[in-house]
Scaffold this active site. Structure first.
Site, PDB file in Angstrom:
ATOM      1  N   HIS A  85      52.459  27.521  18.363  1.00  0.00           N
ATOM      2  CA  HIS A  85      50.739  28.192  18.019  1.00  0.00           C
ATOM      3  C   HIS A  85      49.775  27.078  17.681  1.00  0.00           C
ATOM      4  CE1 HIS A  85      52.785  32.113  15.601  1.00  0.00           C
ATOM      5  NE2 HIS A  85      51.914  32.528  17.170  1.00  0.00           N
ATOM      6  N   CYS A 130      53.635  29.375   8.452  1.00  0.00           N
ATOM      7  CA  CYS A 130      53.261  30.274   8.674  1.00  0.00           C
ATOM      8  C   CYS A 130      54.008  31.748   7.238  1.00  0.00           C
ATOM      9  CB  CYS A 130      54.869  30.297   9.533  1.00  0.00           C
ATOM     10  SG  CYS A 130      54.699  29.423  11.142  1.00  0.00           S
TER      11      CYS A 130
HETATM   12  N1  GLY Z   1      59.426  33.512  15.780  1.00  0.00           N
HETATM   13  C1  GLY Z   1      58.204  33.158  15.589  1.00  0.00           C
HETATM   14  C2  GLY Z   1      57.763  33.380  16.454  1.00  0.00           C
HETATM   15  O1  GLY Z   1      57.554  33.425  17.888  1.00  0.00           O
HETATM   16  O2  GLY Z   1      56.828  33.571  16.620  1.00  0.00           O
END
Ligand code: GLY
Length: 258
Positions: free
Chosen positions: A165, A252
């Protein structure tokens, strides 16, 4: 312009199926779920110590990545945008979190064929920098822009390459300051900011979380933490090794708002 004080946060207990999480750039390892739970609890305690009232949502046993609550929803001051996640296994997470957001903000939705994940959205003031990544596509960004422009937000796309991200590769620990891995994100859209580059030994160090004057940094990135301290910032180091195995970081794990 100082960021408003964060008063509330949402987290979700770690799923017992965490070991089946999505992975893009890291090799699957064995997870210690008990340690993961302890690290998650310490994260919640750190949020509370920073003045955040935290709601802990129940575990979703069938949704391995559901503890990464940042991804299914983008909460702005005026509205919330429910994401259509780019990983099929994660799509149900949006509806799961919607009921907890409904009482907080009016909800707008990203619809097919758009995809977007909250980890790709870095908000700085009234600008949303949005990662163009394997999870967030151009149509998702276009829909987001249509929704948020009514509320005075500008949307700026940023190329992401080599990490999951946008916020894996860049965050803003303080006003006017970014910490970034410029091998993973294109720094061009961020020219008006001071950019601290993470040391070569700590490519994952850029994912920090600023909460009411404290900057959370991963314990696994001590040089980055020291760099932030050298800028006069108050840094709280947090151990998140079991979450990092799931390609996750500090941002996150929560949705923060006031
Ligand atoms: N494990 C985090 C994702 O791939 O969204």
């Amino acid at each position: 312009m100082n960021a408003p004080r964060i008063t509330h946060g949402i987290v979700r207990k770690i799923s017992r199926s965490l070991a089946n999480c999505e992975l893009l750039h890291v090799t699957r390892q064995t997870f210690d779920l008990e340690l993961a739970g302890q690290q998650h609890a310490a994260y919640v305690a750190a949020l509370e110590a920073a003045g955040v009232s935290v709601s802990v949502l129940p575990e979703e046993p069938e949704l391995p990545d559901s503890t990464f609550v940042e991804d299914p929803v983008i909460v702005l001051d005026e509205i919330a945008v429910l994401c259509r996640l780019g990983a099929a296994s994660r799509e149900p997470e949006a509806d799961k979190i919607a009921e907890h957001i409904a009482g907080i903000r009016a909800i707008h939705r990203i619809i097919p064929p758009g995809t977007i994940e909250g980890g790709d959205v870095l908000r700085i003031g009234k600008t949303l920098f949005v990662g163009i990544s394997s999870r967030t596509n151009g149509e998702g960004i276009r829909q987001l822009e249509t929704i948020v422009s009514r509320f005075g937000y500008r949307v700026v796309g940023v190329k992401v390459n080599g990490c999951l991200h946008l916020k894996t590769g860049v965050t803003s620990p303080a006003e006017g300051l970014l910490v970034a891995n410029t091998d993973w994100i294109d720094p061009a859209p961020f020219q008006r900011f001071e950019i601290l580059r993470v040391p070569d030994a700590e490519p994952w160090g850029a994912n920090t979380l600023a909460v009411n004057g404290t900057v959370f940094a991963a314990e696994s990135s001590p040089q980055t933490a020291a760099l932030l301290e050298s800028k006069g910032l108050h840094v709280k180091r947090l151990a998140i090794s079991e979450l990092q195995k799931a390609e996750a970081g500090l941002t996150c794990l929560s949705v923060l708002y006031f």
